[in-house]
Scaffold this active site. Structure first.
Site, PDB file in Angstrom:
ATOM      1  N   GLY A  93       0.777  -1.237   0.000  1.00 44.28           N
ATOM      2  CA  GLY A  93       0.000   0.000   0.000  1.00 44.28           C
ATOM      3  C   GLY A  93       0.807   1.284   0.000  1.00 44.28           C
ATOM      4  O   GLY A  93       0.232   2.373   0.107  1.00 44.28           O
ATOM      5  N   GLN A  94       2.150   1.187  -0.125  1.00 44.87           N
ATOM      6  CA  GLN A  94       2.943   2.413  -0.158  1.00 44.87           C
ATOM      7  C   GLN A  94       2.488   3.269  -1.331  1.00 44.87           C
ATOM      8  O   GLN A  94       2.075   2.753  -2.364  1.00 44.87           O
ATOM      9  CB  GLN A  94       4.445   2.117  -0.321  1.00 44.87           C
ATOM     10  CG  GLN A  94       5.084   1.530   0.916  1.00 44.87           C
ATOM     11  CD  GLN A  94       5.162   0.012   0.798  1.00 44.87           C
ATOM     12  OE1 GLN A  94       4.273  -0.616   0.234  1.00 44.87           O
ATOM     13  NE2 GLN A  94       6.209  -0.573   1.341  1.00 44.87           N
ATOM     14  N   ARG A  95       2.642   4.578  -1.178  1.00 50.31           N
ATOM     15  CA  ARG A  95       2.176   5.498  -2.221  1.00 50.31           C
ATOM     16  C   ARG A  95       2.708   5.108  -3.605  1.00 50.31           C
ATOM     17  O   ARG A  95       1.983   5.134  -4.587  1.00 50.31           O
ATOM     18  CB  ARG A  95       2.606   6.925  -1.872  1.00 50.31           C
ATOM     19  CG  ARG A  95       1.921   7.979  -2.702  1.00 50.31           C
ATOM     20  CD  ARG A  95       2.291   9.354  -2.197  1.00 50.31           C
ATOM     21  NE  ARG A  95       1.573   9.720  -1.007  1.00 50.31           N
ATOM     22  CZ  ARG A  95       0.333  10.194  -0.990  1.00 50.31           C
ATOM     23  NH1 ARG A  95      -0.333  10.333  -2.113  1.00 50.31           N
ATOM     24  NH2 ARG A  95      -0.256  10.525   0.138  1.00 50.31           N
ATOM     25  N   THR A  96       3.983   4.706  -3.654  1.00 45.58           N
ATOM     26  CA  THR A  96       4.578   4.382  -4.956  1.00 45.58           C
ATOM     27  C   THR A  96       3.979   3.102  -5.550  1.00 45.58           C
ATOM     28  O   THR A  96       4.086   2.868  -6.756  1.00 45.58           O
ATOM     29  CB  THR A  96       6.101   4.156  -4.817  1.00 45.58           C
ATOM     30  OG1 THR A  96       6.308   3.233  -3.724  1.00 45.58           O
ATOM     31  CG2 THR A  96       6.839   5.447  -4.551  1.00 45.58           C
ATOM     32  N   LEU A  97       3.376   2.271  -4.722  1.00 44.54           N
ATOM     33  CA  LEU A  97       2.813   1.016  -5.235  1.00 44.54           C
ATOM     34  C   LEU A  97       1.336   1.144  -5.606  1.00 44.54           C
ATOM     35  O   LEU A  97       0.784   0.287  -6.294  1.00 44.54           O
ATOM     36  CB  LEU A  97       2.940  -0.099  -4.174  1.00 44.54           C
ATOM     37  CG  LEU A  97       4.350  -0.561  -3.821  1.00 44.54           C
ATOM     38  CD1 LEU A  97       4.303  -1.621  -2.726  1.00 44.54           C
ATOM     39  CD2 LEU A  97       5.047  -1.140  -5.060  1.00 44.54           C
TER      40      LEU A  97
END
Ligand code: G3D
Length: 209
Positions: free
Chosen positions: A69-73
Site C-alpha cells: 500500500g505504499q504510495r509508490t505502489l
C-alpha cells in the site's frame, strides 16, 4: 439456459471467491492475514509486491490478495481488480493524520468499473491501541454512509489480539455468497491451504497476473 445461469452454475461448482486486501501501508493487511492463518506475527516485513493466501472458509475457498500500500505502489493496485468479489479496506485506526488520504484512496477505488459490485468490508484495525479511533468515528471520517454503489460494512478489529477477524471473513463470505450463490454461512474457522508471493505487475501491463 441463459448465459447468466451458466455463469452462476459454474461459480456454484467452484465456490471460489476472490478477495482483495487493500489499504494504506502500515494498516495491518499482512498481519491480519498471518493471524488468520495462525502464522507468527512478530516479524512482519512490508509487502513490496503481493501475497496470495488461500483460505477454506465454510463451504467456500477464498483467494485473498494482499497488495502493498505504499504510495509508490498504489498505481499498481488496478492490475489486481479483475473479478474481485470483495474488497477488504484495512484502516490503521490509530493513524488520524492519514485518515483523509485513506478516505480519498478508498473513494477513488470505488469509482473503478472493475470493482463494481464487489462487497466492501472496512476493517478498523489496531483497536488494541489506546486512543485509536472507534469504528463510528472512522465511518464518519471515511464518509462511508455516502457509499451507495457497494454493499459495505465496517468492523473494528485487531490483528494482534485476533478480535473480530473471523467475523469479518464471515461478513465477506455471506455478502458475496448471497449475491453469487444465493446462500449464506453462519460461522466457521478458516483453514489455510497455501501461500504465494510475487512482485507487482507494471501499471502498463494491465490485468491481474
Ligand atoms: P500492511 O501490510 O498493511 O502494510 P503490516 O501492514 O501488516 O505490515 O503491519 C504494519 C505494522 O503494524 C506492523 O508493525 C504490525 O505489527 C503492526 N500491526 C498490524 N496490525 C496491528 C494491530 O492490530 N495492533 C497493533 N498494535 N499493531 C498492529 P511493525 O512494528 O512491524 O511495523
Amino acid at each position: 439456459m441463459g448465459l447468466l445461469t451458466i455463469i452462476r452454475k459454474n461459480r456454484q461448482k467452484e465456490k471460489e471467491m476472490r478477495v482483495l486486501f487493500l489499504g494504506l501501508d502500515n494498516a495491518g493487511k499482512t498481519t491480519i492475514l498471518k493471524k488468520l492463518n495462525d502464522e507468527d506475527i512478530t516479524s512482519i516485513s512490508p509487502t513490496l509486491g503481493f501475497n496470495i493466501k488461500t483460505f477454506v472458509h465454510g463451504r467456500y475457498t477464498l483467494n485473498v490478495w494482499d497488495v502493498g500500500g505504499q504510495r509508490t505502489l498504489r498505481p499498481y493496485w488496478r492490475n489486481y481488480f479483475e473479478q474481485t468479489d470483495a474488497l477488504v479496506w484495512v484502516v490503521d485506526s490509530g493513524d488520524r493524520m492519514r485518515m483523509r488520504d485513506c478516505k480519498e484512496e478508498l473513494h477513488s477505488l470505488l469509482l473503478e468499473d472493475r470493482l463494481a459490485g464487489a462487497s466492501l468490508l472496512v476493517f478498523a484495525n489496531k483497536q488494541d491501541i489506546l486512543g485509536s479511533m472507534t469504528d463510528s468515528e472512522i465511518e464518519q471520517a471515511l464518509d462511508l454512509p455516502s457509499i451507495k454503489s457497494h454493499e459495505w460494512t465496517i468492523i473494528s478489529c485487531s490483528a494482534v489480539t485476533g478480535k473480530n477477524l473471523i467475523e469479518g471473513l464471515d461478513w465477506v463470505v455471506n455478502s458475496v455468497a448471497s449475491r453469487l450463490y444465493y446462500s449464506t454461512i453462519t460461522s466457521s474457522v478458516p483453514t489455510n491451504s497455501e501461500t504465494e508471493r510475487g512482485v507487482p505487475v507494471t501499471p502498463d501491463h494491465g490485468g491481474a497476473p
